[in-house]
Design a protein around this motif. Structure first.
Motif, PDB file in Angstrom:
ATOM      1  N   LEU A   1      -9.244   0.627  -0.103  1.00 54.32           N
ATOM      2  CA  LEU A   1      -8.913   1.665   0.880  1.00 54.32           C
ATOM      3  C   LEU A   1      -8.202   2.852   0.248  1.00 54.32           C
ATOM      4  O   LEU A   1      -7.855   3.800   0.950  1.00 54.32           O
ATOM      5  N   ASP A   2      -8.006   2.782  -1.074  1.00 50.12           N
ATOM      6  CA  ASP A   2      -7.235   3.795  -1.789  1.00 50.12           C
ATOM      7  C   ASP A   2      -8.191   4.807  -2.417  1.00 50.12           C
ATOM      8  O   ASP A   2      -9.046   4.453  -3.237  1.00 50.12           O
ATOM      9  N   ASN A   3      -8.072   6.073  -2.038  1.00 48.88           N
ATOM     10  CA  ASN A   3      -8.920   7.116  -2.614  1.00 48.88           C
ATOM     11  C   ASN A   3      -8.587   7.400  -4.074  1.00 48.88           C
ATOM     12  O   ASN A   3      -9.384   7.992  -4.790  1.00 48.88           O
ATOM     13  N   CYS A   4      -7.394   7.007  -4.488  1.00 46.74           N
ATOM     14  CA  CYS A   4      -6.978   7.146  -5.884  1.00 46.74           C
ATOM     15  C   CYS A   4      -6.371   5.809  -6.311  1.00 46.74           C
ATOM     16  O   CYS A   4      -5.149   5.677  -6.404  1.00 46.74           O
ATOM     17  N   PRO A   5      -7.185   4.798  -6.559  1.00 50.46           N
ATOM     18  CA  PRO A   5      -6.674   3.438  -6.785  1.00 50.46           C
ATOM     19  C   PRO A   5      -5.836   3.278  -8.043  1.00 50.46           C
ATOM     20  O   PRO A   5      -5.091   2.303  -8.143  1.00 50.46           O
ATOM     21  N   GLU A   6      -5.909   4.185  -8.965  1.00 56.47           N
ATOM     22  CA  GLU A   6      -5.145   4.044 -10.198  1.00 56.47           C
ATOM     23  C   GLU A   6      -3.987   5.023 -10.291  1.00 56.47           C
ATOM     24  O   GLU A   6      -3.283   5.059 -11.303  1.00 56.47           O
ATOM     25  N   ILE A   7      -3.784   5.815  -9.236  1.00 56.17           N
ATOM     26  CA  ILE A   7      -2.691   6.797  -9.226  1.00 56.17           C
ATOM     27  C   ILE A   7      -1.853   6.562  -7.975  1.00 56.17           C
ATOM     28  O   ILE A   7      -2.383   6.528  -6.857  1.00 56.17           O
ATOM     29  N   PHE A   8      -0.572   6.399  -8.138  1.00 53.12           N
ATOM     30  CA  PHE A   8       0.324   6.160  -7.013  1.00 53.12           C
ATOM     31  C   PHE A   8       0.321   7.346  -6.058  1.00 53.12           C
ATOM     32  O   PHE A   8       0.435   8.499  -6.491  1.00 53.12           O
ATOM     33  N   GLY A   9       0.166   7.061  -4.772  1.00 57.32           N
ATOM     34  CA  GLY A   9       0.170   8.131  -3.779  1.00 57.32           C
ATOM     35  C   GLY A   9       0.501   7.597  -2.404  1.00 57.32           C
ATOM     36  O   GLY A   9       0.376   6.396  -2.135  1.00 57.32           O
TER      37      GLY A   9
ATOM     38  N   LYS B   1       8.872 -25.903 -10.086  1.00 60.20           N
ATOM     39  CA  LYS B   1       8.050 -25.764  -8.894  1.00 60.20           C
ATOM     40  C   LYS B   1       6.621 -25.386  -9.269  1.00 60.20           C
ATOM     41  O   LYS B   1       6.334 -25.007 -10.418  1.00 60.20           O
ATOM     42  N   VAL B   2       5.740 -25.472  -8.309  1.00 57.58           N
ATOM     43  CA  VAL B   2       4.355 -25.063  -8.496  1.00 57.58           C
ATOM     44  C   VAL B   2       4.066 -23.933  -7.507  1.00 57.58           C
ATOM     45  O   VAL B   2       3.826 -24.182  -6.326  1.00 57.58           O
ATOM     46  N   PRO B   3       4.125 -22.678  -7.950  1.00 62.54           N
ATOM     47  CA  PRO B   3       3.864 -21.550  -7.047  1.00 62.54           C
ATOM     48  C   PRO B   3       2.376 -21.202  -6.998  1.00 62.54           C
ATOM     49  O   PRO B   3       1.735 -21.049  -8.031  1.00 62.54           O
ATOM     50  N   ILE B   4       1.840 -21.105  -5.807  1.00 65.69           N
ATOM     51  CA  ILE B   4       0.448 -20.689  -5.625  1.00 65.69           C
ATOM     52  C   ILE B   4       0.469 -19.425  -4.768  1.00 65.69           C
ATOM     53  O   ILE B   4       0.821 -19.467  -3.587  1.00 65.69           O
ATOM     54  N   TYR B   5       0.107 -18.321  -5.374  1.00 66.42           N
ATOM     55  CA  TYR B   5       0.245 -17.029  -4.720  1.00 66.42           C
ATOM     56  C   TYR B   5      -0.886 -16.776  -3.726  1.00 66.42           C
ATOM     57  O   TYR B   5      -1.983 -17.330  -3.844  1.00 66.42           O
ATOM     58  N   LYS B   6      -0.593 -15.925  -2.765  1.00 72.63           N
ATOM     59  CA  LYS B   6      -1.611 -15.512  -1.808  1.00 72.63           C
ATOM     60  C   LYS B   6      -2.679 -14.676  -2.511  1.00 72.63           C
ATOM     61  O   LYS B   6      -2.387 -13.954  -3.460  1.00 72.63           O
ATOM     62  N   ASN B   7      -3.909 -14.800  -2.026  1.00 75.53           N
ATOM     63  CA  ASN B   7      -5.001 -13.995  -2.574  1.00 75.53           C
ATOM     64  C   ASN B   7      -4.974 -12.615  -1.936  1.00 75.53           C
ATOM     65  O   ASN B   7      -5.780 -12.277  -1.071  1.00 75.53           O
ATOM     66  N   LEU B   8      -3.997 -11.848  -2.349  1.00 75.41           N
ATOM     67  CA  LEU B   8      -3.835 -10.515  -1.775  1.00 75.41           C
ATOM     68  C   LEU B   8      -4.832  -9.545  -2.400  1.00 75.41           C
ATOM     69  O   LEU B   8      -5.170  -9.657  -3.586  1.00 75.41           O
ATOM     70  N   PRO B   9      -5.324  -8.587  -1.631  1.00 74.03           N
ATOM     71  CA  PRO B   9      -6.201  -7.558  -2.206  1.00 74.03           C
ATOM     72  C   PRO B   9      -5.479  -6.823  -3.329  1.00 74.03           C
ATOM     73  O   PRO B   9      -4.266  -6.647  -3.297  1.00 74.03           O
ATOM     74  N   LYS B  10      -6.240  -6.392  -4.327  1.00 72.37           N
ATOM     75  CA  LYS B  10      -5.639  -5.734  -5.474  1.00 72.37           C
ATOM     76  C   LYS B  10      -5.088  -4.360  -5.101  1.00 72.37           C
ATOM     77  O   LYS B  10      -5.644  -3.657  -4.268  1.00 72.37           O
ATOM     78  N   ASP B  11      -4.027  -4.026  -5.741  1.00 71.82           N
ATOM     79  CA  ASP B  11      -3.402  -2.712  -5.561  1.00 71.82           C
ATOM     80  C   ASP B  11      -2.900  -2.281  -6.937  1.00 71.82           C
ATOM     81  O   ASP B  11      -1.747  -2.465  -7.296  1.00 71.82           O
ATOM     82  N   LYS B  12      -3.806  -1.707  -7.742  1.00 71.86           N
ATOM     83  CA  LYS B  12      -3.515  -1.407  -9.137  1.00 71.86           C
ATOM     84  C   LYS B  12      -2.303  -0.498  -9.289  1.00 71.86           C
ATOM     85  O   LYS B  12      -1.470  -0.696 -10.162  1.00 71.86           O
ATOM     86  N   ASP B  13      -2.232   0.555  -8.459  1.00 72.73           N
ATOM     87  CA  ASP B  13      -1.142   1.511  -8.618  1.00 72.73           C
ATOM     88  C   ASP B  13       0.109   1.117  -7.837  1.00 72.73           C
ATOM     89  O   ASP B  13       1.108   1.842  -7.851  1.00 72.73           O
ATOM     90  N   GLU B  14       0.067  -0.030  -7.124  1.00 69.65           N
ATOM     91  CA  GLU B  14       1.222  -0.572  -6.388  1.00 69.65           C
ATOM     92  C   GLU B  14       1.830   0.451  -5.440  1.00 69.65           C
ATOM     93  O   GLU B  14       3.046   0.592  -5.333  1.00 69.65           O
ATOM     94  N   ASP B  15       0.949   1.182  -4.749  1.00 70.14           N
ATOM     95  CA  ASP B  15       1.446   2.153  -3.771  1.00 70.14           C
ATOM     96  C   ASP B  15       1.379   1.621  -2.348  1.00 70.14           C
ATOM     97  O   ASP B  15       1.596   2.361  -1.382  1.00 70.14           O
ATOM     98  N   GLY B  16       1.067   0.313  -2.219  1.00 71.40           N
ATOM     99  CA  GLY B  16       1.017  -0.306  -0.900  1.00 71.40           C
ATOM    100  C   GLY B  16      -0.313  -0.149  -0.195  1.00 71.40           C
ATOM    101  O   GLY B  16      -0.463  -0.588   0.941  1.00 71.40           O
ATOM    102  N   ILE B  17      -1.292   0.454  -0.861  1.00 66.51           N
ATOM    103  CA  ILE B  17      -2.627   0.641  -0.287  1.00 66.51           C
ATOM    104  C   ILE B  17      -3.624  -0.103  -1.172  1.00 66.51           C
ATOM    105  O   ILE B  17      -3.729   0.191  -2.369  1.00 66.51           O
ATOM    106  N   VAL B  18      -4.311  -1.069  -0.610  1.00 67.24           N
ATOM    107  CA  VAL B  18      -5.239  -1.870  -1.411  1.00 67.24           C
ATOM    108  C   VAL B  18      -6.328  -0.964  -1.978  1.00 67.24           C
ATOM    109  O   VAL B  18      -6.703   0.052  -1.380  1.00 67.24           O
ATOM    110  N   ASP B  19      -6.831  -1.363  -3.152  1.00 72.21           N
ATOM    111  CA  ASP B  19      -7.748  -0.507  -3.903  1.00 72.21           C
ATOM    112  C   ASP B  19      -8.974  -0.082  -3.100  1.00 72.21           C
ATOM    113  O   ASP B  19      -9.437   1.056  -3.211  1.00 72.21           O
TER     114      ASP B  19
END
Length: 655
Positions: free
Chosen positions: A458-466, A438-456
């Motif tokens: 809007l994240d006051n601590c973008p590299e620390i999960f919170g 298959k050919v998967p083309i992903y959505k251009n989702l905003p980055k979320d480095k710490d994968e805490d569900g809050i895009v960077d």
């Protein structure tokens, strides 16, 4: 004749019991994309893909419950199938093979809450059902060319068709950490080939030398009885047959499903804790308007094998040697309608456990229908954006337990629902495999480095999960009392966990914390547990001394007599009533003896009383002792009575 007859027997008999879920393991993957439309159209919604293109995928399956092999041994040179394969004859042995091809298909997001898919699919399966194992054993017997078929009743259906479908899925409900999705697929069906057959009280006896051709030559003959019902889309058994897609063979079908997800953290992410899916698939049929249905009484004796070999088709042979009871044009083949239930549990980041049940909605008595088997599977999987791995465990109706493995790596997916069990068993009776690109083309989702569900952004601590409630930052402990601020009722004032992180209050300001203060609203003393104390009155003072003067000592010693213990305990209770008051314990003697000796004896007796009081709970700091000897008589020492009254202990309040 034996092998030819066996082939004819399978083809006449007798097709039709689909036993495998396609692409097992892969369809549970949230990154299966457009392939998910196969099991539940609702699952294509909220996909991580902006566009997913399936170039091609195929899933193939074969199964029987008569022959079993050890796959490792079977793959080696010198393996003798006739000698080493296991056999399990039953009254109703079955075998099946099926192929499911997902052709060029597309899935794309219309909006955040809706998805559309266009798909093509080709499906084929063929089975033998209700076959007496003794029949197979008789045909398979290499010690003789003769064989006997005693089948009573059998039935089945074989079918191949193409699907052209459109699926739409949308979000129905999205609030309170819960999401409900619904989906529907409409499919145009094009019949490619079909046949069904069922027999009633069928017997068939083959004698390899039953027909005398003269000159010492013989050929086979067979004797048969019973009724045979046949339906076919074309005369495909003719010697000069050239396949053409059947005309007037089409239909429509419907798939419908719902999916419920619980997101404990944020509905705007695809990270759910639980997902429940329910769908009904393949509601529909294909109408073969030009198909032929015929019924034959196949009772006849000593029919020559040469006559069979010289016939241009089975149909010609049947019409020449047996009685045609009925013949009609047109028939319908029902699709394998099924109920699919799915439970997916995200028990840890990237780790899932999937429980799936597929149940047929078509009765086994329906001759003109495809039908799936009951299958229950449990599939642990690791799932990430570019790679997933599956380990499905399944129990399939009539074929028992199987275990497989599969993976998705970028554009490639492959696996099997029985790979591991096929190699581990000495009596393996099934095998399946699937693969695709298959050919998967992903959505251009905003980055979320710490994968805490809050895009960077809007994240006051973008590299620390919170958590979202703290702006994406982990909760701190501002007052350093060991209680995180989100659980601390007084985050800026240190306090114990028993008081939810707040310091204990002292409402009346008496130095006794409210939790220990028996009189919270009234200032008191620490010794009196925060309650105010009463005054030591003259009456109390007189009572103390009245008790004290009755304390008895052994003559000339400071040893308190045991009978005085009751009096002393009365004194203890009085002193405890006034916990902040101080007292002097005074010792006195009469004038008998020397002055120094009397002073020492009076001090010793005062200390004996103090020791008793301290031992029974009176703070030693509240008590002073003094020995006055004979210096403070209260009576004349001339008389015995006076001297007895002068030998005393007094307890007095310290002002």
């Amino acid at each position: 004749m034996k092998k030819n007859t066996l082939l004819v027997f399978w083809l006449l008999g007798i097709f039709g019991y689909l036993q495998s879920q396609s692409y097992i393991g892969f369809l549970s993957d949230n990154y299966s994309g457009v392939n998910a439309v196969i099991s539940n159209p609702a699952n294509i919604n909220s996909s991580p893909y902006k566009l997913d293109i399936n170039l091609g995928g195929v899933s193939a399956f074969a199964s029987n419950d008569y022959f079993g092999v050890n796959v490792f041994k079977a793959l080696k040179d010198g393996y003798d199938f006739n000698l080493e394969a296991t056999r399990s004859p039953l009254n109703d042995n079955r075998a099946t093979g099926n192929v499911d091809v997902l052709g060029p298909s597309f899935m794309f997001s219309l909006s955040q809450n809706s998805t559309l898919a266009l798909f093509t699919r080709a499906r084929f399966f063929i089975n033998a059902n209700e076959i007496n194992g003794e029949t197979i054993a008789s045909i398979d017997d290499d010690t003789t060319n003769d064989f006997t078929v005693d089948e009573d009743d059998f039935n089945g259906v074989g079918h191949a068709w193409a699907e052209f479908g459109v699926a739409y899925a949308t979000t129905i409900l999205n609030k309170n950490n819960r999401k409900l999705k619904g989906g529907i697929s409409l499919k145009y069906l094009k019949g490619l080939a079909s046949a069904y057959a069922f027999g009633e009280d069928v017997t068939f006896n083959y004698d390899a030398d039953g027909t005398d051709l003269g000159g010492g030559q013989t050929t086979g003959s067979f004797t048969s009885s019973g009724t045979l019902n046949l339906a076919r889309f074309d005369e495909f058994d003719a010697d000069n047959y050239d396949y053409k897609s059947p005309n007037n063979a089409s239909g429509f079908a419907l798939d419908i499903g719902v999916s419920y997800q619980w997101h404990p953290d944020d509905l705007n992410t695809n990270t759910y804790k639980f997902k429940l899916g329910l769908s009904v698939t393949d509601i529909g049929f294909i109408n073969y308007k030009n198909g032929v249905r015929e019924v034959y009484n196949i009772t006849n004796t000593n029919v020559s094998e040469e006559d069979y070999e010289n016939s241009e088709s089975i149909n010609e042979f049947l019409n020449n040697f047996y009685t045609r009871l009925d013949g009609r044009t047109g028939y319908k083949i029902d699709l394998p309608s099924a109920l699919n239930f799915n439970l997916d549990w995200n028990f840890r980041k990237n780790l899932f456990l999937n429980f799936n049940v597929d149940m047929p909605l078509i009765s086994t008595d329906r001759i003109t229908a495809n039908r799936i088997a009951n299958i229950v599977s449990l599939t642990p999987r690791y799932e990430s954006k570019w790679f997933s791995f599956y380990l499905p465990f399944s129990v399939v109706q009539r074929n028992g337990f199987r275990m497989g493995a599969g993976f998705r790596a970028g554009p490639i997916y492959a696996g099997s629902g029985s790979l591991i069990s096929a190699f581990a068993s000495n009596n393996n009776q099934q095998a399946d495999v699937y693969a695709g690109v298959k050919v998967p083309i992903y959505k251009n989702l905003p980055k979320d480095k710490d994968e805490d569900g809050i895009v960077d952004k809007l994240d006051n601590c973008p590299e620390i999960f919170g958590p979202k409630d703290n702006g994406g930052c982990p909760w701190g402990d501002t007052d350093e009392d060991g209680i995180l601020d989100n659980e601390d009722a007084c985050p800026e004032d240190a306090g114990p966990i028993e008081n939810k992180g707040c310091p204990w209050k002292d409402t009346d300001g008496d130095g006794v914390l409210d939790k220990d203060d028996n009189c919270v609203e009234e200032a008191g003393t620490i010794p009196n547990n925060g309650c105010p104390e009463g005054e030591v009155t003259e009456e109390i003072q007189n009572n103390l001394n009245a008790f004290a003067r009755t304390i008895l000592f052994d003559s000339g010693t400071a040893m308190i007599k045991p009978e005085s213990n009751t009096i002393l305990m009365e004194i203890v209770q009085i002193l405890k009533t006034y916990p902040s008051a101080g007292f002097t314990i005074e010792g006195h003697t009469d004038s008998t003896g020397g002055e120094d000796l009397n002073r020492e004896l009076s001090e010793a007796r005062a200390n004996s009383v103090k020791d008793f009081l301290v031992k029974n709970g009176i703070d030693a700091n509240r008590l002073l002792t003094v020995g006055y000897g004979e210096s403070k008589p209260i009576f004349s020492n001339i008389t015995n009575y006076g001297r007895a009254r002068n030998r005393r202990v007094e307890i007095n309040l310290i002002d």
